[in-house]
Design an enzyme around this catalytic site. Sequence first.
Site, PDB file in Angstrom:
ATOM      1  N   HIS A 174       0.849  -1.192   0.000  1.00 23.83           N
ATOM      2  CA  HIS A 174       0.000   0.000   0.000  1.00 23.83           C
ATOM      3  C   HIS A 174       0.882   1.239   0.000  1.00 23.83           C
ATOM      4  O   HIS A 174       1.903   1.269   0.685  1.00 23.83           O
ATOM      5  CB  HIS A 174      -0.918  -0.018   1.231  1.00 23.83           C
ATOM      6  CG  HIS A 174      -2.046   0.976   1.185  1.00 23.83           C
ATOM      7  ND1 HIS A 174      -2.820   1.179   0.061  1.00 23.83           N
ATOM      8  CD2 HIS A 174      -2.539   1.817   2.125  1.00 23.83           C
ATOM      9  CE1 HIS A 174      -3.742   2.109   0.321  1.00 23.83           C
ATOM     10  NE2 HIS A 174      -3.589   2.508   1.567  1.00 23.83           N
ATOM     11  N   ARG A 230      -6.638  -1.210  -6.542  1.00 19.44           N
ATOM     12  CA  ARG A 230      -7.674  -1.178  -5.492  1.00 19.44           C
ATOM     13  C   ARG A 230      -8.191   0.257  -5.397  1.00 19.44           C
ATOM     14  O   ARG A 230      -7.661   1.088  -4.679  1.00 19.44           O
ATOM     15  CB  ARG A 230      -7.080  -1.583  -4.134  1.00 19.44           C
ATOM     16  CG  ARG A 230      -6.411  -2.951  -4.089  1.00 19.44           C
ATOM     17  CD  ARG A 230      -5.922  -3.260  -2.667  1.00 19.44           C
ATOM     18  NE  ARG A 230      -5.076  -2.221  -2.133  1.00 19.44           N
ATOM     19  CZ  ARG A 230      -3.749  -2.209  -2.161  1.00 19.44           C
ATOM     20  NH1 ARG A 230      -3.091  -3.218  -2.716  1.00 19.44           N
ATOM     21  NH2 ARG A 230      -3.064  -1.210  -1.646  1.00 19.44           N
ATOM     22  N   TYR A 275     -26.063  29.815  17.440  1.00 16.15           N
ATOM     23  CA  TYR A 275     -25.287  29.779  18.685  1.00 16.15           C
ATOM     24  C   TYR A 275     -24.041  30.663  18.603  1.00 16.15           C
ATOM     25  O   TYR A 275     -23.291  30.606  17.630  1.00 16.15           O
ATOM     26  CB  TYR A 275     -24.830  28.343  18.972  1.00 16.15           C
ATOM     27  CG  TYR A 275     -25.942  27.414  19.363  1.00 16.15           C
ATOM     28  CD1 TYR A 275     -26.680  27.629  20.525  1.00 16.15           C
ATOM     29  CD2 TYR A 275     -26.247  26.313  18.573  1.00 16.15           C
ATOM     30  CE1 TYR A 275     -27.705  26.752  20.880  1.00 16.15           C
ATOM     31  CE2 TYR A 275     -27.261  25.436  18.927  1.00 16.15           C
ATOM     32  CZ  TYR A 275     -27.984  25.667  20.086  1.00 16.15           C
ATOM     33  OH  TYR A 275     -28.999  24.796  20.432  1.00 16.15           O
ATOM     34  N   CYS A 322     -25.653  23.917  13.594  1.00 18.48           N
ATOM     35  CA  CYS A 322     -26.228  23.298  14.794  1.00 18.48           C
ATOM     36  C   CYS A 322     -26.326  21.784  14.596  1.00 18.48           C
ATOM     37  O   CYS A 322     -25.961  21.261  13.553  1.00 18.48           O
ATOM     38  CB  CYS A 322     -27.616  23.861  15.061  1.00 18.48           C
ATOM     39  SG  CYS A 322     -27.674  25.659  15.122  1.00 18.48           S
ATOM     40  N   MET A 323     -26.820  21.089  15.595  1.00 18.04           N
ATOM     41  CA  MET A 323     -26.920  19.632  15.500  1.00 18.04           C
ATOM     42  C   MET A 323     -27.853  19.212  14.362  1.00 18.04           C
ATOM     43  O   MET A 323     -27.567  18.262  13.628  1.00 18.04           O
ATOM     44  CB  MET A 323     -27.423  19.047  16.823  1.00 18.04           C
ATOM     45  CG  MET A 323     -27.339  17.529  16.866  1.00 18.04           C
ATOM     46  SD  MET A 323     -27.982  16.818  18.392  1.00 18.04           S
ATOM     47  CE  MET A 323     -26.815  17.397  19.600  1.00 18.04           C
ATOM     48  N   ASP A 324     -28.961  19.939  14.197  1.00 18.37           N
ATOM     49  CA  ASP A 324     -29.993  19.516  13.239  1.00 18.37           C
ATOM     50  C   ASP A 324     -30.331  20.558  12.181  1.00 18.37           C
ATOM     51  O   ASP A 324     -31.163  20.298  11.315  1.00 18.37           O
ATOM     52  CB  ASP A 324     -31.289  19.197  13.999  1.00 18.37           C
ATOM     53  CG  ASP A 324     -31.031  18.412  15.253  1.00 18.37           C
ATOM     54  OD1 ASP A 324     -30.496  17.300  15.128  1.00 18.37           O
ATOM     55  OD2 ASP A 324     -31.325  18.910  16.353  1.00 18.37           O
TER      56      ASP A 324
END
Length: 392
Positions: A174, A230, A275, A322-324
């Site tokens: 590799h 690969r 935030y 933000c998170m969502d």
Amino acid sequence: MAPPTTMAPHATARHRPTVIEVDLSAIRRNVARLAGITSTTVCAVVKADGYGHGAVQVATAALDGGASWLAVALVEEGEQLRAAGIDAPVLVLTEPPVDAIGALLDARLTPTIYSPRFIDALDAAGAQRGHRVSAHLKVDTGMGRVGVVEADWPVRLDQLAATPHVEVAGIQTHLARADEPAAPTTAEQLARFARFLALARAEGFDPPFVHAANTAGALVHPESRHTMVRTGIGIYGLSPSEAVDAADHGLKPAMRLRSEVSFAKRVDAGTGVSYGHRWHAPVDGWVATVPIGYADGVRRALSNHAEVLLAGARRPVVGSVCMDQLLVWCDQDEVRVGDEVVLLGAATDGGDAPSAGDAVRAEEWAESIGSITYEVVTGFTARVPRMYRDER
Ligand SMILES: *Cc1c(COP(=O)(O)O)cnc(C)c1O
């Protein structure tokens, strides 16, 4: 572009308009292109759920596109392909724990081998089952991760000569710096690999599969192609690095990440959003809310450092992700709930939109967060449904 034709339920968020769309015809074309460029056997790397695209769907498309091998990181990933009825040879790229050998053989996976204990255990398992087990021996030529180190080459070949139930069907290494075309490391590694191959042949090991190249090697180091490549990131149409750009080689991204505006409002100049109020509107104008966040894989480091295509126009992500949810500045252009937001890829209707033909690239995100495309696409969580489109 045609709407997605098939949908695979992948997660729970079915009521939210945020989806990853994977174009399977792009995967097929990319594999065909890599096969054409390299003129050798393509092993499509589908570890980590096909780099976040969906392992089974990608594997099927890659085989259709001309790949003859698949590669995974984990035994469990190989089992998933078998459970889906995929019959092609599957290489496991690193040795699993010895305890997993039974499962590995049950699933007819081809192990990568390098450590004495694993090789002995594989030999014993082969003996017990009464057949030889095909494996691909990995040598470390400078990656410094896994593989037989140079000092152990002779003793490992001696061990393999004495383990009749392990058949060395492939030899691999590799590359550590194939994505830096100017680095001398690749040539040095390939020279060391050639020394190992000569040693192995002298000891009677001359397997049909010899492989060293990842996508970057396959694209820019022809001497690394040997009898198989690969390729992972390239089949998804993404760049291994800034120096090796997928687009320069005719590879096209298969993933598109889209959502819709969930809330729109006009704010006064100076209004702080999200935030920490890390952004304030420079003038009176429109701010859009988009229902996707860091819990979906839009890294928080993209706060104030990403652009989206909103109703076809490039717009900046503003304030903290933000998170969502995240926020987009639309300046003087009125924005409406339901307007399309493309976070990665091209707008659905490029037609007469201001940035027709424009597309947001995973490479942009990678640069913004100081990372690589690999981390961008494998970072999307199971909460985002994957949908599949195919132009056949
Ligand atoms: C992941 C991996 C690859 C694929 O690398 P890309 O840069 O995605 O083409 C190839 N070989 C090994 C050993 C790997 O772990």
